[in-house]
Motif scaffolding. Structure first.
Motif, PDB file in Angstrom:
ATOM      1  N   TRP A  79     -22.417 -23.579   3.109  1.00  0.00           N
ATOM      2  CA  TRP A  79     -23.080 -24.433   4.088  1.00  0.00           C
ATOM      3  C   TRP A  79     -23.086 -23.699   5.429  1.00  0.00           C
ATOM      4  O   TRP A  79     -22.219 -22.842   5.675  1.00  0.00           O
ATOM      5  CB  TRP A  79     -22.459 -25.833   4.218  1.00  0.00           C
ATOM      6  N   SER A  87     -19.331 -26.749  20.480  1.00  0.00           N
ATOM      7  CA  SER A  87     -17.963 -26.924  19.995  1.00  0.00           C
ATOM      8  C   SER A  87     -18.011 -27.797  18.736  1.00  0.00           C
ATOM      9  O   SER A  87     -19.037 -28.406  18.440  1.00  0.00           O
ATOM     10  CB  SER A  87     -17.082 -27.579  21.046  1.00  0.00           C
ATOM     11  N   MET A  88     -16.898 -27.852  18.031  1.00  0.00           N
ATOM     12  CA  MET A  88     -16.909 -28.674  16.821  1.00  0.00           C
ATOM     13  C   MET A  88     -17.024 -30.155  17.153  1.00  0.00           C
ATOM     14  O   MET A  88     -17.693 -30.913  16.436  1.00  0.00           O
ATOM     15  CB  MET A  88     -15.639 -28.427  16.002  1.00  0.00           C
ATOM     16  N   ARG A 113     -11.087 -32.434  14.888  1.00  0.00           N
ATOM     17  CA  ARG A 113     -11.340 -31.245  14.075  1.00  0.00           C
ATOM     18  C   ARG A 113     -10.945 -31.506  12.621  1.00  0.00           C
ATOM     19  O   ARG A 113      -9.988 -30.954  12.104  1.00  0.00           O
ATOM     20  CB  ARG A 113     -10.624 -30.023  14.662  1.00  0.00           C
ATOM     21  N   SER A 115     -13.112 -33.153   8.785  1.00  0.00           N
ATOM     22  CA  SER A 115     -14.435 -33.231   8.162  1.00  0.00           C
ATOM     23  C   SER A 115     -15.359 -34.204   8.905  1.00  0.00           C
ATOM     24  O   SER A 115     -15.062 -35.392   9.026  1.00  0.00           O
ATOM     25  CB  SER A 115     -14.278 -33.669   6.705  1.00  0.00           C
ATOM     26  N   ILE A 187     -17.653 -31.833   2.717  1.00  0.00           N
ATOM     27  CA  ILE A 187     -17.846 -30.380   2.835  1.00  0.00           C
ATOM     28  C   ILE A 187     -16.486 -29.696   2.976  1.00  0.00           C
ATOM     29  O   ILE A 187     -15.559 -30.268   3.545  1.00  0.00           O
ATOM     30  CB  ILE A 187     -18.744 -30.012   4.042  1.00  0.00           C
ATOM     31  N   HIS A 190     -14.757 -24.549   7.202  1.00  0.00           N
ATOM     32  CA  HIS A 190     -15.459 -23.264   7.420  1.00  0.00           C
ATOM     33  C   HIS A 190     -14.545 -22.055   7.269  1.00  0.00           C
ATOM     34  O   HIS A 190     -13.328 -22.129   7.469  1.00  0.00           O
ATOM     35  CB  HIS A 190     -16.104 -23.233   8.808  1.00  0.00           C
ATOM     36  N   HIS A 193     -16.409 -19.210  12.514  1.00  0.00           N
ATOM     37  CA  HIS A 193     -17.234 -19.856  13.538  1.00  0.00           C
ATOM     38  C   HIS A 193     -17.359 -18.906  14.722  1.00  0.00           C
ATOM     39  O   HIS A 193     -16.525 -18.017  14.889  1.00  0.00           O
ATOM     40  CB  HIS A 193     -16.653 -21.211  13.974  1.00  0.00           C
ATOM     41  N   TYR A 195     -19.517 -18.466  18.947  1.00  0.00           N
ATOM     42  CA  TYR A 195     -20.267 -19.075  20.063  1.00  0.00           C
ATOM     43  C   TYR A 195     -21.247 -18.064  20.644  1.00  0.00           C
ATOM     44  O   TYR A 195     -21.014 -16.871  20.568  1.00  0.00           O
ATOM     45  CB  TYR A 195     -19.313 -19.466  21.203  1.00  0.00           C
TER      46      TYR A 195
END
Ligand code: HEM
Length: 216
Positions: A79, A87-88, A113, A115, A187, A190, A193, A195
């Motif tokens: 994904w 940001s998350m 932070r 799911s 999901i 990750h 990640h 920026y």
């Protein structure tokens, strides 16, 4: 001494262009006709996921305007997600994954932070002309309503600048969502990640509405 001076001069000469170097470049998509601001986000050594954003040239800061997002990801990507506020947490997250010959889009938002649950304040209209799967990549193109203006941290309204740089983030996982045919699927977390600053001015389109209609 002389060598140091020479190096100093060389650095002085190249420094300004390095400082001003944009994280995004202009990409003209001949299939859909949109001009996008494009970011190639590295998800592994030698591998990138492409994030492109197009906006109406008459959009104004401080209000909600539609944007078109186009993502191109290698088939091995489980994904891929774009975080519109960089940001998350506390911003619209646009997730996608491949499901056979289809691309699934999923709208999410989270305040922690963990799911991210689904989110109804950002909605997507897939533009068929720019959405496809082949043997190496999946690609989607979609209009988002609600991605550029949203409730951020501490309940403050956050507005993305249509005529300049906005810090965005992406995240990706090799592992696939557990129910890939459903856009509400759980999901996996990750693997990577990062920026960047996305210059929306590079993706300004005078004929934005017309192109949305043409590609729907
Ligand atoms: C099961 C789903 C997810 C879990 C459990 C999860 C968990 C986490 C955790 C624990 C961190 C902190 C790690 C660290 O600081 O090194 C983090 C950071 C981050 N995550 Fe996620 N995440 C999930 C989904 C997503 C999604 C869908 C996005 C969308 C783009 C995302 C974007 C980010 C970003 C950008 C960061 C960096 C910290 C920040 O800027 O907030 N995450 N995640």
């Amino acid at each position: 001494m002389r060598l140091n001076f020479g190096i100093a001069c060389l650095l002085a000469a190249i420094a300004p262009s390095q400082v001003q170097a944009a994280d995004t470049t202009v990409y003209r998509d001949s299939t859909t006709g949109f001009i996008f601001a494009q970011r190639l986000a590295a998800y592994k050594l030698g591998g990138t996921i492409t994030f492109r954003i197009a906006v109406p040239s008459n959009a104004s800061s401080g209000s909600s305007y539609d944007a078109v997002i186009q993502v191109v990801a290698p088939n091995e990507v489980g994904w891929a997600g774009l975080a519109w506020g960089g940001s998350m947490v506390n911003n619209p997250l646009t997730l996608s994954w491949q499901n056979g010959q289809n691309v699934v889009l999923s709208s999410r938002y989270t305040t922690s932070r963990s799911s991210p649950p689904t989110y109804t304040k950002a909605t997507y209209t897939t533009l068929k002309a720019g959405t496809k799967v082949n043997s190496t990549h999946y690609q989607y193109t979609a209009k988002c309503t609600g991605c550029t203006y949203f409730t951020g941290a501490s309940n403050a309204q956050k507005s993305l600048n249509p005529a300049g740089g906005n810090q965005l983030a992406f995240a990706f996982a090799f592992a696939k969502p557990s129910s890939p045919s459903s856009n509400t699927s759980a999901i996996p977390v990750h693997d990577v990640h990062s920026y960047w600053v996305h210059d929306f001015a590079q993706g300004a389109n005078a004929n934005f509405a017309e192109l949305v209609t043409k590609n729907a």
